[in-house]
Design a protein around this motif. Structure first.
Motif, mmCIF file in Angstrom:
data_model
loop_
_atom_site.group_PDB
_atom_site.id
_atom_site.type_symbol
_atom_site.label_atom_id
_atom_site.label_comp_id
_atom_site.label_asym_id
_atom_site.label_seq_id
_atom_site.Cartn_x
_atom_site.Cartn_y
_atom_site.Cartn_z
ATOM 1 N N UNK A 299 0.810 -1.203 0.000
ATOM 2 C CA UNK A 299 0.000 0.000 0.000
ATOM 3 C C UNK A 299 0.850 1.262 0.000
ATOM 4 N N UNK A 300 0.194 2.371 -0.392
ATOM 5 C CA UNK A 300 0.841 3.683 -0.459
ATOM 6 C C UNK A 300 0.014 4.667 0.358
ATOM 7 N N UNK A 301 0.689 5.409 1.248
ATOM 8 C CA UNK A 301 0.064 6.484 2.009
ATOM 9 C C UNK A 301 0.759 7.776 1.605
ATOM 10 N N UNK A 302 0.001 8.685 0.989
ATOM 11 C CA UNK A 302 0.602 9.888 0.431
ATOM 12 C C UNK A 302 -0.133 11.119 0.934
ATOM 13 N N UNK A 303 0.605 12.023 1.581
ATOM 14 C CA UNK A 303 0.029 13.281 2.004
ATOM 15 C C UNK A 303 0.164 14.309 0.893
ATOM 16 N N UNK A 304 -0.636 15.348 1.007
ATOM 17 C CA UNK A 304 -0.717 16.351 -0.040
ATOM 18 C C UNK A 304 0.620 17.078 -0.190
ATOM 19 N N UNK A 305 0.989 17.411 -1.409
ATOM 20 C CA UNK A 305 2.263 18.077 -1.666
ATOM 21 C C UNK A 305 2.066 19.576 -1.828
ATOM 22 N N UNK A 306 2.462 20.309 -0.824
ATOM 23 C CA UNK A 306 2.589 21.762 -0.940
ATOM 24 C C UNK A 306 3.501 22.228 0.183
ATOM 25 N N UNK A 307 3.584 23.502 0.458
ATOM 26 C CA UNK A 307 4.568 24.020 1.406
ATOM 27 C C UNK A 307 4.080 23.992 2.849
ATOM 28 N N UNK A 308 2.824 23.597 3.100
ATOM 29 C CA UNK A 308 2.317 23.582 4.462
ATOM 30 C C UNK A 308 2.731 22.296 5.168
ATOM 31 N N UNK A 309 2.558 22.288 6.478
ATOM 32 C CA UNK A 309 2.836 21.080 7.252
ATOM 33 C C UNK A 309 1.693 20.085 7.085
ATOM 34 N N UNK A 310 2.032 18.842 6.746
ATOM 35 C CA UNK A 310 1.032 17.778 6.615
ATOM 36 C C UNK A 310 1.449 16.625 7.513
ATOM 37 N N UNK A 311 0.940 16.645 8.735
ATOM 38 C CA UNK A 311 1.455 15.721 9.742
ATOM 39 C C UNK A 311 0.682 14.415 9.852
ATOM 40 N N UNK A 312 1.343 13.436 10.429
ATOM 41 C CA UNK A 312 0.700 12.250 10.986
ATOM 42 C C UNK A 312 0.815 12.378 12.498
ATOM 43 N N UNK A 313 -0.311 12.336 13.195
ATOM 44 C CA UNK A 313 -0.332 12.484 14.649
ATOM 45 C C UNK A 313 -0.944 11.239 15.269
ATOM 46 N N UNK A 314 -0.224 10.641 16.179
ATOM 47 C CA UNK A 314 -0.698 9.446 16.893
ATOM 48 C C UNK A 314 -1.075 9.875 18.310
ATOM 49 N N UNK A 315 -2.380 10.015 18.572
ATOM 50 C CA UNK A 315 -2.942 10.539 19.820
ATOM 51 C C UNK A 315 -2.569 12.011 19.971
ATOM 52 N N UNK A 316 -3.558 12.874 19.840
ATOM 53 C CA UNK A 316 -3.268 14.312 19.824
ATOM 54 C C UNK A 316 -3.309 14.971 21.194
ATOM 55 N N UNK A 317 -3.726 14.222 22.234
ATOM 56 C CA UNK A 317 -3.650 14.746 23.599
ATOM 57 C C UNK A 317 -3.616 13.589 24.588
ATOM 58 N N UNK A 318 -3.449 13.923 25.860
ATOM 59 C CA UNK A 318 -3.247 12.885 26.876
ATOM 60 C C UNK A 318 -4.500 12.063 27.143
ATOM 61 N N UNK A 319 -5.663 12.538 26.688
ATOM 62 C CA UNK A 319 -6.901 11.790 26.896
ATOM 63 C C UNK A 319 -7.185 10.799 25.779
ATOM 64 N N UNK A 320 -6.355 10.813 24.732
ATOM 65 C CA UNK A 320 -6.599 9.989 23.543
ATOM 66 C C UNK A 320 -5.630 8.824 23.468
ATOM 67 N N UNK A 321 -6.017 7.808 22.713
ATOM 68 C CA UNK A 321 -5.185 6.627 22.506
ATOM 69 C C UNK A 321 -5.079 6.363 21.014
ATOM 70 N N UNK A 322 -3.849 6.220 20.519
ATOM 71 C CA UNK A 322 -3.660 5.967 19.104
ATOM 72 C C UNK A 322 -2.518 5.021 18.835
ATOM 73 N N UNK A 323 -2.665 4.214 17.783
ATOM 74 C CA UNK A 323 -1.614 3.282 17.367
ATOM 75 C C UNK A 323 -1.446 3.351 15.859
ATOM 76 N N UNK A 324 -0.222 3.571 15.422
ATOM 77 C CA UNK A 324 0.149 3.407 14.027
ATOM 78 C C UNK A 324 0.956 2.131 13.919
ATOM 79 N N UNK A 325 0.443 1.168 13.170
ATOM 80 C CA UNK A 325 1.119 -0.118 12.991
ATOM 81 C C UNK A 325 1.609 -0.216 11.553
ATOM 82 N N UNK A 326 2.893 -0.487 11.392
ATOM 83 C CA UNK A 326 3.501 -0.656 10.078
ATOM 84 C C UNK A 326 3.917 -2.112 9.947
ATOM 85 N N UNK A 327 3.384 -2.781 8.914
ATOM 86 C CA UNK A 327 3.565 -4.229 8.766
ATOM 87 C C UNK A 327 4.372 -4.501 7.503
#
Length: 415
Positions: A299-327
């Motif tokens: 698979x391919x994961x592609x963020x938009x191409x321009x001059x702005x920041x295009x982030x990947x965020x895993x859990x954006x605050x202390x109350x949240x739970x997030x997992x990014x799994x790369x296989x």
């Protein structure tokens, strides 16, 4: 006006203007309406809208126009033990085009409704409901099969499984679905419904909520094309959303992907084939929600191409739970400018394959904290001297506070 008690109408031309506003096909018995030419107008169409009735409409030409009043819905299947079906291979089915457009309900209150659309067009609906329950315990089922050159449009949206354990399903192998917004698994009066959308071909255009207060599943495969605006997976209060993508092409058109948001929201996205492109950002777990994003296969994961920041965020605050799994080692990440995985509930999880592991390439800064987890995919063995790069970035800020790395030794040195 009524085709029931084993009644059939065949229309090959001419114009039928229903002055009393209702056309019932299956009004207590078995009704059939075959439209191959001509026009039916000024009517609210009820197909199997009485208890125990069966109604079928075949549209192979001609048009049904101005269907549905400003406060009435065109309905396929309503009331206990009713079964309604529409089979459209050509022609036009047009809801009311007045300022107050009419809704279109397929499967309501104890009944089952089916719409098979392989050609022609359904248009001018306000909201298309597949499975709509206004009564507790009524368990209606609404199904749409979209194929060939069929096309359906709605101005507000398409809702699958609307409340009170209603179930709505779409199977799309071709054609065009353009509902403005699609909500899969909805809530009504605090009661959750179930929705499922399977697309293996054709095209979908609109915003996506997989789990909108209810339980929703989206399955993407083969040659499917999806063009979305916002894309939320389990991103509302107390909802569950799941996406399984094994192929196809998803273009978010410079909009965000949110997986698991709001307290009680759970989102799961499994990407094992195809591409997920033009993302403004990816947030996995936010505002108290739980998100899980697993990326593997080719698979391919592609963020938009321009001059702005295009982030990947895993859990954006202390109350949240997030997992990014790369296989495995065949995943390609493109244009990730910032990566953040630093909350107590953040986990970056790598499962190594025999080909190694895919590197997460970050153009700007990787902000690290939370948990790093390393493991082996089932049946995989690696030599002790193997070295793999997990992350590359122009700058690395911080380090993982927990490293569940088993036999692996991990160094943080800019890579």
């Amino acid at each position: 006006q009524y085709a029931g008690q084993s009644g059939t109408v065949n229309q090959t031309g001419g114009a039928l203007n229903v002055l009393t506003n209702y056309l019932r096909v299956g009004g207590g018995g078995v009704g059939t309406y075959r439209l191959s030419g001509g026009t039916v107008s000024n009517t609210t169409l009820y197909v199997a809208a009485s208890s125990g009735s069966t109604g079928t409409v075949f549209i192979s030409g001609g048009s049904i126009v101005g269907c549905g009043g400003t406060s009435e819905s065109a309905t396929v299947g309503r009331n206990p033990n009713a079964y309604g079906q529409v089979v459209q291979t050509a022609g036009l089915f047009s809801l009311n085009v007045s300022t107050n457009q009419a809704d279109f309900v397929i499967g309501r209150d104890y009944a089952e409704g089916l719409y098979e659309l392989s050609g022609g067009m359904v248009t001018n609906a306000k909201i298309v409901y597949l499975g709509m329950a206004a009564t507790v315990g009524s368990h209606p089922l609404g199904t749409m099969v979209l194929s060939g050159s069929g096309a359906i449009y709605s101005s507000v949206g398409m809702y699958l499984g609307y409340g009170y354990t209603a179930t709505g399903v779409v199977y799309q192998t071709g054609g065009l679905c353009m509902p403005s917004s699609l909500r899969i698994g909805c809530v009504a009066s605090g009661n959750r419904g179930f929705g499922r959308y399977e697309i293996s071909g054709g095209k979908f255009v609109g915003s996506l909520d997989v789990g909108n207060g209810g339980i929703g599943t989206l399955q993407i495969s083969s040659n499917a094309i999806l063009e979305t605006s916002w894309f939320n997976v389990g991103a509302t209060w107390s909802t569950t959303g799941s996406v399984f993508q094994t192929g196809g092409y998803v273009d978010t058109r410079a909009n965000a992907l949110s997986i698991g948001a709001q307290t009680g929201g759970f989102g799961n996205y499994s990407l094992t084939g195809g591409s997920l492109s033009n993302l403004a950002s990816i947030t996995i777990g936010s505002s108290g929600g739980v998100g899980f994003f697993s990326v593997g296969g080719t698979s391919v994961v592609s963020l938009w191409t321009n001059t702005w920041s295009h982030p990947i965020t895993v859990a954006n605050n202390s109350a949240s739970t997030g997992t990014l799994q790369i296989v495995g080692g065949n995943v390609l990440f493109k244009n990730t400018q910032d990566f953040t995985s630093k909350q107590p509930g953040s986990t970056l999880d790598y499962l190594f394959g025999s080909e190694g592991i895919s590197t997460l390439s970050v153009g700007w800064t990787a902000y690290l904290g939370g948990t790093l987890s390393l493991g082996l995919r089932g049946g995989v063995s690696l030599f002790q001297t193997n070295a793999f790069t997990l992350i590359t970035a122009a700058g690395i800020n911080g380090d993982f506070s927990v490293k569940n790395t088993s036999v692996f030794l991990v160094a943080t040195n800019g890579t």
